[in-house]
Structure formats: C-alpha cells, structure tokens
Design a protein around this motif. Structure first.
Motif, PDB file in Angstrom:
ATOM      1  N   ASP A  49     -40.556 -26.702  -5.934  1.00 52.65           N
ATOM      2  CA  ASP A  49     -39.803 -27.552  -6.851  1.00 52.65           C
ATOM      3  C   ASP A  49     -40.745 -28.558  -7.500  1.00 52.65           C
ATOM      4  OD1 ASP A  49     -37.346 -30.167  -6.415  1.00 52.65           O
ATOM      5  OD2 ASP A  49     -37.800 -28.982  -8.180  1.00 52.65           O
ATOM      6  N   ALA A  51     -40.463 -25.135 -10.109  1.00 50.37           N
ATOM      7  CA  ALA A  51     -41.102 -23.834 -10.279  1.00 50.37           C
ATOM      8  C   ALA A  51     -41.167 -23.483 -11.759  1.00 50.37           C
ATOM      9  CB  ALA A  51     -40.327 -22.768  -9.514  1.00 50.37           C
ATOM     10  N   GLY A  52     -40.882 -24.452 -12.621  1.00 50.81           N
ATOM     11  CA  GLY A  52     -40.908 -24.259 -14.066  1.00 50.81           C
ATOM     12  C   GLY A  52     -39.805 -25.073 -14.721  1.00 50.81           C
ATOM     13  N   ARG A  53     -39.758 -24.986 -16.036  1.00 53.28           N
ATOM     14  CA  ARG A  53     -38.747 -25.703 -16.828  1.00 53.28           C
ATOM     15  C   ARG A  53     -38.069 -24.711 -17.759  1.00 53.28           C
ATOM     16  NH1 ARG A  53     -38.256 -30.388 -14.694  1.00 53.28           N
ATOM     17  NH2 ARG A  53     -40.112 -31.571 -14.281  1.00 53.28           N
ATOM     18  N   ALA A  54     -36.800 -24.971 -18.032  1.00 51.46           N
ATOM     19  CA  ALA A  54     -36.025 -24.171 -18.970  1.00 51.46           C
ATOM     20  C   ALA A  54     -35.071 -25.124 -19.687  1.00 51.46           C
ATOM     21  CB  ALA A  54     -35.256 -23.078 -18.247  1.00 51.46           C
ATOM     22  N   ARG A  58     -34.586 -27.713 -14.728  1.00 53.55           N
ATOM     23  CA  ARG A  58     -35.812 -27.325 -14.039  1.00 53.55           C
ATOM     24  C   ARG A  58     -35.496 -26.121 -13.168  1.00 53.55           C
ATOM     25  NH1 ARG A  58     -34.380 -31.559 -10.311  1.00 53.55           N
ATOM     26  NH2 ARG A  58     -34.815 -30.996  -8.147  1.00 53.55           N
ATOM     27  N   LEU A  59     -36.514 -25.336 -12.902  1.00 56.11           N
ATOM     28  CA  LEU A  59     -36.361 -24.174 -12.040  1.00 56.11           C
ATOM     29  C   LEU A  59     -36.826 -24.539 -10.637  1.00 56.11           C
ATOM     30  CD1 LEU A  59     -37.792 -21.400 -14.400  1.00 56.11           C
ATOM     31  CD2 LEU A  59     -35.407 -22.095 -14.090  1.00 56.11           C
ATOM     32  N   ALA A  61     -37.477 -22.575  -6.941  1.00 56.56           N
ATOM     33  CA  ALA A  61     -37.588 -21.259  -6.317  1.00 56.56           C
ATOM     34  C   ALA A  61     -37.629 -21.418  -4.803  1.00 56.56           C
ATOM     35  CB  ALA A  61     -38.846 -20.544  -6.808  1.00 56.56           C
ATOM     36  N   THR A  99     -40.793 -16.666 -11.784  1.00 52.96           N
ATOM     37  CA  THR A  99     -41.449 -17.963 -11.951  1.00 52.96           C
ATOM     38  C   THR A  99     -42.889 -17.804 -11.491  1.00 52.96           C
ATOM     39  OG1 THR A  99     -41.059 -18.812  -9.723  1.00 52.96           O
ATOM     40  CG2 THR A  99     -39.300 -19.171 -11.336  1.00 52.96           C
ATOM     41  N   SER A 104     -40.360 -12.295  -7.160  1.00 51.60           N
ATOM     42  CA  SER A 104     -38.931 -12.418  -6.859  1.00 51.60           C
ATOM     43  C   SER A 104     -38.491 -11.293  -5.945  1.00 51.60           C
ATOM     44  CB  SER A 104     -38.109 -12.336  -8.145  1.00 51.60           C
ATOM     45  OG  SER A 104     -38.421 -13.395  -9.004  1.00 51.60           O
ATOM     46  N   THR A 122     -34.532 -17.755  -7.639  1.00 53.27           N
ATOM     47  CA  THR A 122     -34.701 -18.887  -8.544  1.00 53.27           C
ATOM     48  C   THR A 122     -33.355 -19.503  -8.897  1.00 53.27           C
ATOM     49  OG1 THR A 122     -36.668 -17.841  -9.467  1.00 53.27           O
ATOM     50  CG2 THR A 122     -35.658 -19.578 -10.783  1.00 53.27           C
ATOM     51  N   ARG A 124     -31.521 -22.547 -11.526  1.00 53.33           N
ATOM     52  CA  ARG A 124     -31.602 -23.476 -12.652  1.00 53.33           C
ATOM     53  C   ARG A 124     -30.765 -24.688 -12.291  1.00 53.33           C
ATOM     54  NH1 ARG A 124     -32.696 -21.680 -17.976  1.00 53.33           N
ATOM     55  NH2 ARG A 124     -33.552 -19.588 -17.993  1.00 53.33           N
TER      56      ARG A 124
END
Length: 152
Positions: A49, A51-54, A58-59, A61, A99, A104, A122, A124
């Motif tokens: 945390d 694991a990325g942004r959208a 935030r993502l 995993a 991610t 996965s 993952t 969101r």
C-alpha cells in the motif's frame, strides 16, 4: 487480530479470535467450503500500500497463499472471494488487476489436494482511506466460513 467465523447457526454467528501481527500478515486461516472435503488454508503473506494509483483512488494489493488441505479439488475465483475493509466500514471487493506489487492470482484457481498457489489480489480504495482488515471466503466469497486478518 485474525478472526475465523464459523457456520451460521440460526441467528448465532460464532467467532474465533486469534492474535496476529500488526499488519495481519503471515497468519494462516483454515476455511471449509460448502462441498464435503473442501478445505483451504489461506495465508495473508503481505500488503502493498500503495500498489499504484487510478484516478482519485489508490490501489492496494494483498498477497495470498492458497493451499488445498481438503480431499477434493478446489476451483474458485479468488479475487471476488477477497474483501478489504476500511476504517470507515466500507467493504471493497478484490480484482485480478495487475500492479507492480507482483503477479496476480489468476481469474480461476484450480488446486488438487496438496497443491498451492500464491499471488496478489488488488483493491481500489479512496486515496485517503485507512485500512482495517482483509477477509477471504471460499465459493467466490459467499462461503459461510470467513477468514479475517486485522490490519490495524
């Protein structure tokens, strides 16, 4: 803390509480499925945390290890079987989205008795959400036996 909920017996839901680490990781929960002989050991290995942004989310995993400890083959979709709870009480369903955290879990996992699989699920979540817990249940998340790992 890790929780394992038992079968729903009338209006009574039985909870077994066992201590876990501060992030819930490394703890294994044994879960029974709805079919006779269906049993899975599920371990929350780690949480990534962020694991990325959208967009404005935030993502997050979570890495899970699934081991078939039952006597029949296990076939299920692990992503929708996993849920992330935030500190505001919202529940988020997992996806198999990729991610940078690692590979996965596949959309469908098939395990013969004694076999295992590992990978990430993952979620969101809103950018400012605090993480409270991870849950996992067999039967695409609809099983009565639910593993619960506290993240706080």
């Amino acid at each position: 803390m890790r929780q394992r909920t038992g079968r729903l017996l009338g209006p009574l839901l039985v909870l077994l509480l066992v201590g876990a680490g501060p992030d819930g990781s490394g703890e294994t929960v044994s879960l029974d499925g709805d079919r006779p002989g269906e049993r899975l050991d599920v371990t929350l290995t780690r949480v990534v945390d962020p694991a990325g942004r959208a967009d404005s989310e935030r993502l997050v995993a979570v890495e899970l290890r699934l081991e078939n400890t039952g006597s029949v083959p296990y076939e299920d979709s692990p992503a929708p079987a996993a849920h992330l709870l935030d500190t505001a009480g919202q529940r988020f369903t997992g996806t198999a989205a990729a991610t940078g955290a690692g590979p996965s879990l596949p959309d469908t996992v098939t395990l013969a008795p004694g076999d295992s699989a590992s990978g990430f699920v993952t979620f969101r979540v809103p950018a400012g959400a605090g993480l409270a817990a991870v849950q996992f249940a067999l039967d695409a998340g609809l099983g009565d036996d639910v593993g619960h790992w506290s993240l706080s």
